[in-house]
Design an enzyme around this catalytic site. Structure first.
Site, PDB file in Angstrom:
ATOM      1  N   HIS A 100      -1.994   2.362   7.879  1.00 31.13           N
ATOM      2  CA  HIS A 100      -1.264   1.607   6.816  1.00 31.13           C
ATOM      3  C   HIS A 100      -2.338   1.295   5.592  1.00 31.13           C
ATOM      4  O   HIS A 100      -1.708   0.714   4.543  1.00 31.13           O
ATOM      5  CB  HIS A 100      -0.449   0.463   7.233  1.00 31.13           C
ATOM      6  CG  HIS A 100      -1.419  -0.599   7.992  1.00 31.13           C
ATOM      7  ND1 HIS A 100      -1.810  -0.180   9.151  1.00 31.13           N
ATOM      8  CD2 HIS A 100      -1.777  -1.891   7.513  1.00 31.13           C
ATOM      9  CE1 HIS A 100      -2.463  -1.480   9.533  1.00 31.13           C
ATOM     10  NE2 HIS A 100      -2.646  -2.390   8.736  1.00 31.13           N
ATOM     11  N   HIS A 101      -3.409   1.215   5.728  1.00 26.65           N
ATOM     12  CA  HIS A 101      -4.558   0.596   4.505  1.00 26.65           C
ATOM     13  C   HIS A 101      -4.755   1.907   3.760  1.00 26.65           C
ATOM     14  O   HIS A 101      -5.375   1.992   2.449  1.00 26.65           O
ATOM     15  CB  HIS A 101      -5.748  -0.082   5.032  1.00 26.65           C
ATOM     16  CG  HIS A 101      -5.362  -1.306   5.811  1.00 26.65           C
ATOM     17  ND1 HIS A 101      -4.869  -2.380   4.817  1.00 26.65           N
ATOM     18  CD2 HIS A 101      -5.470  -1.845   6.972  1.00 26.65           C
ATOM     19  CE1 HIS A 101      -4.725  -3.543   5.737  1.00 26.65           C
ATOM     20  NE2 HIS A 101      -4.868  -3.138   6.905  1.00 26.65           N
ATOM     21  N   ALA A 102      -4.665   3.244   4.227  1.00 27.39           N
ATOM     22  CA  ALA A 102      -5.115   4.276   3.609  1.00 27.39           C
ATOM     23  C   ALA A 102      -4.228   4.536   2.392  1.00 27.39           C
ATOM     24  O   ALA A 102      -3.040   4.561   2.434  1.00 27.39           O
ATOM     25  CB  ALA A 102      -5.002   5.604   4.674  1.00 27.39           C
TER      26      ALA A 102
END
Length: 127
Positions: A100-102
């Site tokens: 989810h942070h990519a």
């Protein structure tokens, strides 16, 4: 009624094979140059992996990191496909790395590939 655990289905018990996504599945979400950098990490020495990881926030790389991220993304796409085809009513994927942070051209927060974005794009384009 059944407990939540009794209602869960462990997909790892099935065929034993992992669905492979095509490169285009990743490129609908991530930049080509970024994916090339990630793919090259599978054959880097530890010093090179450390240098590569330093370019991002909260990233640790091993030679298997990107392969594991691709397995996570593929697993989520498989689950989405099964839900779309009505094999299951809904789904919840417990996968690592989370993704989810990519961002399109950037890894961060232990995430290399944005699994949810890849799965959503996969569903729109291929299901």
């Amino acid at each position: 009624g059944k407990t939540i655990l009794e209602r869960c289905h462990d997909m790892s018990d099935e065929s034993g094979t992992t669905m492979c996504l095509d490169e285009e599945d990743y490129l609908r979400v991530h930049l080509p140059g970024y994916m090339q950098i990630l793919d090259r990490t599978s054959c880097c020495c530890n010093d090179r992996l450390d240098d590569e990881a330093e370019q991002y926030k909260s990233i640790y790389l091993t030679n298997d990191s990107v392969e594991m991220a691709k397995i996570a993304a593929s697993s989520l796409c498989r689950l989405v496909g099964d839900v779309v085809r009505d094999k299951y009513d809904n789904g919840f994927a417990v996968i690592r790395p989370p993704g989810h942070h990519a961002e399109p051209g950037y890894a961060g927060g232990y995430c290399f590939i944005n699994n949810v974005a890849v799965a959503a794009s996969y569903a729109i384009e291929r299901l």
